[in-house]
Design a protein around this motif. Structure first.
Motif, PDB file in Angstrom:
ATOM      1  N   GLU A 114       1.492   2.967  -0.321  1.00  0.00           N
ATOM      2  CA  GLU A 114       1.755   1.538  -0.164  1.00  0.00           C
ATOM      3  C   GLU A 114       1.533   0.769  -1.464  1.00  0.00           C
ATOM      4  OE1 GLU A 114      -0.931   1.096   3.007  1.00  0.00           O
ATOM      5  OE2 GLU A 114       0.458   1.904   4.497  1.00  0.00           O
ATOM      6  N   THR A 117       4.517  -1.082  -3.421  1.00  0.00           N
ATOM      7  CA  THR A 117       4.449  -2.517  -3.708  1.00  0.00           C
ATOM      8  C   THR A 117       4.583  -2.775  -5.199  1.00  0.00           C
ATOM      9  OG1 THR A 117       2.988  -2.805  -1.792  1.00  0.00           O
ATOM     10  CG2 THR A 117       3.087  -4.612  -3.374  1.00  0.00           C
ATOM     11  N   THR A 171      -2.244  -5.878  -6.010  1.00  0.00           N
ATOM     12  CA  THR A 171      -2.273  -5.687  -4.556  1.00  0.00           C
ATOM     13  C   THR A 171      -3.688  -5.774  -4.003  1.00  0.00           C
ATOM     14  OG1 THR A 171      -2.410  -3.283  -4.814  1.00  0.00           O
ATOM     15  CG2 THR A 171      -0.223  -4.231  -4.572  1.00  0.00           C
ATOM     16  N   ASP A 180      -4.758  -8.532  -1.495  1.00  0.00           N
ATOM     17  CA  ASP A 180      -4.520  -8.567  -0.054  1.00  0.00           C
ATOM     18  C   ASP A 180      -5.826  -8.606   0.727  1.00  0.00           C
ATOM     19  OD1 ASP A 180      -5.487  -5.990  -0.166  1.00  0.00           O
ATOM     20  OD2 ASP A 180      -3.735  -5.051   0.715  1.00  0.00           O
ATOM     21  N   THR A 198      -0.240  -2.583   3.220  1.00  0.00           N
ATOM     22  CA  THR A 198      -1.566  -2.613   2.608  1.00  0.00           C
ATOM     23  C   THR A 198      -2.535  -3.443   3.444  1.00  0.00           C
ATOM     24  OG1 THR A 198      -0.860  -4.452   1.195  1.00  0.00           O
ATOM     25  CG2 THR A 198      -0.749  -2.253   0.253  1.00  0.00           C
ATOM     26  N   LEU A 217       9.158  -4.862  -1.038  1.00  0.00           N
ATOM     27  CA  LEU A 217       7.967  -5.671  -1.275  1.00  0.00           C
ATOM     28  C   LEU A 217       7.343  -6.120   0.047  1.00  0.00           C
ATOM     29  CD1 LEU A 217       6.080  -7.148  -3.225  1.00  0.00           C
ATOM     30  CD2 LEU A 217       7.691  -9.068  -3.223  1.00  0.00           C
ATOM     31  N   LEU A 257       3.540  -5.029   1.187  1.00  0.00           N
ATOM     32  CA  LEU A 257       2.498  -6.021   1.464  1.00  0.00           C
ATOM     33  C   LEU A 257       1.970  -5.874   2.886  1.00  0.00           C
ATOM     34  CD1 LEU A 257       4.039  -9.193  -0.229  1.00  0.00           C
ATOM     35  CD2 LEU A 257       2.069  -7.861  -1.014  1.00  0.00           C
ATOM     36  N   ASN A 258       2.880  -5.707   3.833  1.00  0.00           N
ATOM     37  CA  ASN A 258       2.474  -5.527   5.226  1.00  0.00           C
ATOM     38  C   ASN A 258       1.586  -4.310   5.395  1.00  0.00           C
ATOM     39  OD1 ASN A 258       3.235  -7.574   6.912  1.00  0.00           O
ATOM     40  ND2 ASN A 258       5.167  -6.671   7.531  1.00  0.00           N
TER      41      ASN A 258
END
Length: 445
Positions: free
Chosen positions: A133, A137, A156, A159, A331, A324, A328-329
């Motif tokens: 992930e 990303t 990242t 997050d 992670t 992308l 993001l989702n």
């Protein structure tokens, strides 16, 4: 036979040992209203789970499979998704009926040495998940904004702060963000399919299993990668925890309704994930395999080829935007899974900020090292390998899940029905057989 180390009734969990305590029972279920209104209160956890079935690791395996073998591996995506729907339905059952997540149940029932081994394997699976992930990303950030890979991986880490803020606002905010990004990905690939103009008769034929998958070692390797990218170990732990965010009642009728609605939620979300995974593979088959580019596996290479082969620059942009959103989702949910595993197996309670940093560092450190060493080369091989690692770890999560799903002493009348247990154990055996075949192929060269 499961040992009985925890005699406490499932309906009365220790308040200090709640799964995802900040979310637990935070979503009210309306007492009045129709069936749809009550169902809507349960919609959300399934989308937190579904993102793990369309993360960048899925992209790598789907791109490699579609470009090399056309539509053949669509059958693997379909079978994997059906297995996922069954296993996630069992997760909702044991989470709601027992009031414990899968990691907590393992800590309750298994000897400490076994529990520690299962915890270590779960952490390895989460690291493999986050590796895919984080790299995915970072690739999307590089493609869209020219940000170097190593910087993208480090970005990242933010997050963790996003999760803290959204959880402070409420679990429904977190679910809304994740669902919104999923529908963004859905829209991107709906347009991609229209531009790719696949052979729909061949697409339908691809959903029929082909024996060549088991006899061709390259197909089998990618097929196991697809399975590992679809049925993800950390999702089994996470789902048993997030379904407890609903404030369903303690009685048997309330739990039965909660199990039914939560199963509908996860099945609908995973159907959407199947469409997205299929769309990636179909796009790769229709554009790259049909165009004679049968070795496209790198996400960056796919991005560069989409514009000249499809005929519009927007195709590559939508591809990167969808990547992308998926990264993001994924992670976000992997970080939540890290919390469930750490707290559930070890009983370790940390302040929210520290807990998020620990679970994020467990995954981001190896991702930074790998990205620094490999750079932009070899990312597809790393992504596919990460998914095979997940598949190899799957039995150590699926077998405990099946044991607890059939544990009448813990679940009582909510024990899984016989047909689910038969299909669940059959799926478990299939996973083990594929793993043994993979190992034999590696040992014999």
């Amino acid at each position: 036979m499961l040992s009985r180390r925890d005699p406490a009734p499932a309906s009365a969990p220790n308040p200090s040992d709640l799964s995802l305590a900040e979310m637990h029972g935070s979503v009210r279920i309306p007492n009045a209203g129709g069936w749809l209104r009550r169902l809507s209160a349960f919609i959300g956890p399934g989308y937190l789970i579904a993102v793990g079935y369309m993360d960048p690791g899925n992209w790598a395996t789907a791109l490699a499979g579609g470009s090399a073998f056309g539509y053949t591996l669509l059958s693997v995506a379909l079978v994997s998704s059906l297995m996922a729907m069954l296993l996630q339905a069992l997760c909702t059952r044991i989470g709601i009926a027992s009031g414990r997540d899968l990691a907590q149940l393992c800590r309750d029932r298994f000897p400490r040495p076994v529990n520690l081994v299962l915890w270590a394997l779960a952490e390895v699976a989460i690291c493999a998940t986050d590796l895919a992930e984080l790299i995915g990303t970072a690739i999307a950030l590089q493609l869209l904004f020219g940000i170097p890979l190593i910087i993208g991986v480090l970005l990242t880490a933010a997050d963790a702060l996003l999760i803290l803020w959204l959880q402070h606002r409420g679990v429904r905010w977190l679910e809304a963000l994740v669902a919104g990004l999923i529908f963004l990905v859905f829209g991107c690939f709906a347009v991609q399919l229209a531009w790719a103009q696949p052979d729909w008769a061949a697409v339908l034929n691809g959903y029929i299993p082909n024996p060549s998958i088991l006899t061709d070692e390259t197909q089998l390797y990618i097929a196991i990668g697809i399975l590992g990218a679809t049925v993800m170990p950390h999702n089994l732990y996470l789902h048993t925890a997030v379904v407890q965010s609903r404030a369903y009642g303690p009685g048997a009728p309330a739990k039965r309704e909660a199990i039914r609605f939560a199963t509908i939620d996860s099945s609908l979300a995973l159907t959407l994930a199947l469409f997205i995974n299929s769309a990636i593979l179909i796009t790769a088959a229709a554009v790259f395999h049909a165009g004679g580019r049968t070795e496209v596996a790198e996400i960056q290479e796919a991005y560069e080829l989409l514009t000249p082969m499809v005929g519009t620059a927007a195709a590559a942009t939508l591809f990167a935007v969808a990547l992308l959103a998926c990264g993001l989702n994924a992670t976000v949910t992997a970080t939540l899974a890290g919390q469930v595993v750490m707290e559930g197996f070890l009983g370790l309670r940390l302040p929210p900020v520290l807990r998020r940093l620990v679970t994020r560092l467990v995954a981001i450190v190896p991702a930074v090292i790998v990205t620094w060493y490999y750079g932009t080369s070899g990312t597809a091989q790393l992504l596919i390998l990460s998914q095979v690692v997940l598949c190899l770890q799957l039995p150590f999560a699926v077998v405990p899940l099946m044991l607890f799903a059939s544990d009448r002493g813990r679940l009582g009348e909510h024990t899984a029905p016989g047909w689910q247990l038969v299909l669940g154990w059959a799926s478990t055996v299939l996973i083990v057989v594929l793993n043994l075949k993979l190992f034999w192929g590696l040992l014999t060269g």
